[in-house]
Design a protein around this motif. Structure first.
Motif, PDB file in Angstrom:
ATOM      1  N   SER A 106       0.938  -1.043   0.044  1.00  0.00           N
ATOM      2  CA  SER A 106       0.027   0.115   0.009  1.00  0.00           C
ATOM      3  C   SER A 106       0.755   1.218   0.120  1.00  0.00           C
ATOM      4  O   SER A 106       0.629   2.108  -0.498  1.00  0.00           O
ATOM      5  N   ASN A 107       1.744   1.194   0.801  1.00  0.00           N
ATOM      6  CA  ASN A 107       2.667   2.440   0.638  1.00  0.00           C
ATOM      7  C   ASN A 107       3.374   2.779  -0.584  1.00  0.00           C
ATOM      8  O   ASN A 107       3.340   4.035  -1.178  1.00  0.00           O
ATOM      9  N   SER A 118       0.449   4.134  -2.994  1.00  0.00           N
ATOM     10  CA  SER A 118      -0.111   5.441  -2.627  1.00  0.00           C
ATOM     11  C   SER A 118       0.890   6.437  -2.906  1.00  0.00           C
ATOM     12  O   SER A 118       0.695   7.740  -2.975  1.00  0.00           O
ATOM     13  N   LYS A 119       2.095   5.985  -3.292  1.00  0.00           N
ATOM     14  CA  LYS A 119       3.204   7.333  -3.425  1.00  0.00           C
ATOM     15  C   LYS A 119       3.840   7.397  -4.607  1.00  0.00           C
ATOM     16  O   LYS A 119       4.030   8.409  -5.161  1.00  0.00           O
TER      17      LYS A 119
END
Length: 276
Positions: free
Chosen positions: A109-110, A113-114
């Motif tokens: 997820s990190n 999302s970036k």
């Protein structure tokens, strides 16, 4: 001389039009994610990759005792352990890929999302990790063939086709569950149930030939029936026969599952970074 900074041109719809080219451009990320997950899976384990051998081997022993020795189900002339393990290979690959794919977007997820990259890379790399386990487990099948002095015939040359079919089934199902799990976290509890239930309704511990003829076509609605029967047909040779109407139905459903999985994943992909 004055130097000008490079121009950044934002073009509407470019991401959509260049998506499949971007998959190739970001291939190094695909390799990195797959290799990272392989290392993480066996890091700080006492027996390492032997876990990929122990799980299917113990399951094969249990199924051989229960279905072969106690229930006395027919094996079509093939050694029962080989009959079971010829089905355990694609099933273990499918079940592992399903579990890995469903959680792949949440785990990363990190990253999602970036940074921009084709999100299809994430579940695809998860399937590759399961495929590595599949290749390692294949050593058990080879050992069983040597132990029982079982020599496959020319049909073994068709095995790569059925491996591709298993890959398509795992990828199609995995894409659906990966996309759904981002929005509905309940699927983290549903997937283990699907895997456990699927093990018993798929012809892993027994031959699908024991299913009554009037139910064979309906039974083939399970896509893994065609995959498993294909593996047995290729590995057992003359000892196994394909039920062609059911196999065609299962293959068609695998193709439909893969196409709709890619379609749904692409439709929901743009919202992943916001929802996750």
């Amino acid at each position: 001389m004055s130097t000008h900074p490079p121009e950044l041109i934002i073009e509407a719809g470019r991401t959509e039009s260049q998506y499949w080219k971007d998959l190739w451009r970001y291939r190094e990320l695909f390799y990195f994610l797959a290799w990272r997950d392989i290392l993480v899976r066996y890091k700080q384990t006492v027996i390492g990759i032997a876990w990929a051998l122990i799980r299917p081997f113990l399951t094969m022993i249990v199924f051989t005792i229960v279905f072969g020795n106690l229930a006395k189900l027919p094996s079509g002339g093939a050694p029962y352990p080989i009959l079971v393990f010829a089905a355990m290979l694609p099933w273990q690959f499918f079940a592992s890929a399903l579990a890995e794919c469903s959680n792949s977007l949440i785990v990363n997820s990190n990253l999602i999302s970036k940074v921009y990259f084709p999100r299809l890379i994430v579940p695809s790399s998860a399937v590759i990790v399961s495929f590595v386990d599949f290749l390692i487990s294949g050593m058990i099948l080879l050992a069983l063939m040597i132990w029982f002095n079982f020599v496959p015939d020319w049909r073994i040359l068709t095995l790569p086709l059925f491996i591709l079919l298993a890959f398509a089934a795992a990828m199609g199902s995995g894409l659906w569950l990966a996309a759904l799990n981002v929005k509905y976290r309940d699927f983290r509890y549903i997937v283990p149930f699907i895997v456990q239930f699927g093990l018993y309704i798929s012809p892993v511990g027994f031959s699908s030939s024991i299913v009554p003829p009037q139910w064979r076509l309906i039974y083939s609605i399970n896509p893994m029936v065609g995959v498993i029967d294909g593996f047995r047909w290729a590995i057992l040779g003359g000892e196994a026969q394909l039920y062609w109407p059911g196999f065609i139905l299962s293959t068609g459903l695998v193709a439909l599952l893969l196409l709709t999985g890619i379609w749904y994943f692409r439709q929901t992909e743009r919202t992943f970074a916001d929802v996750i």
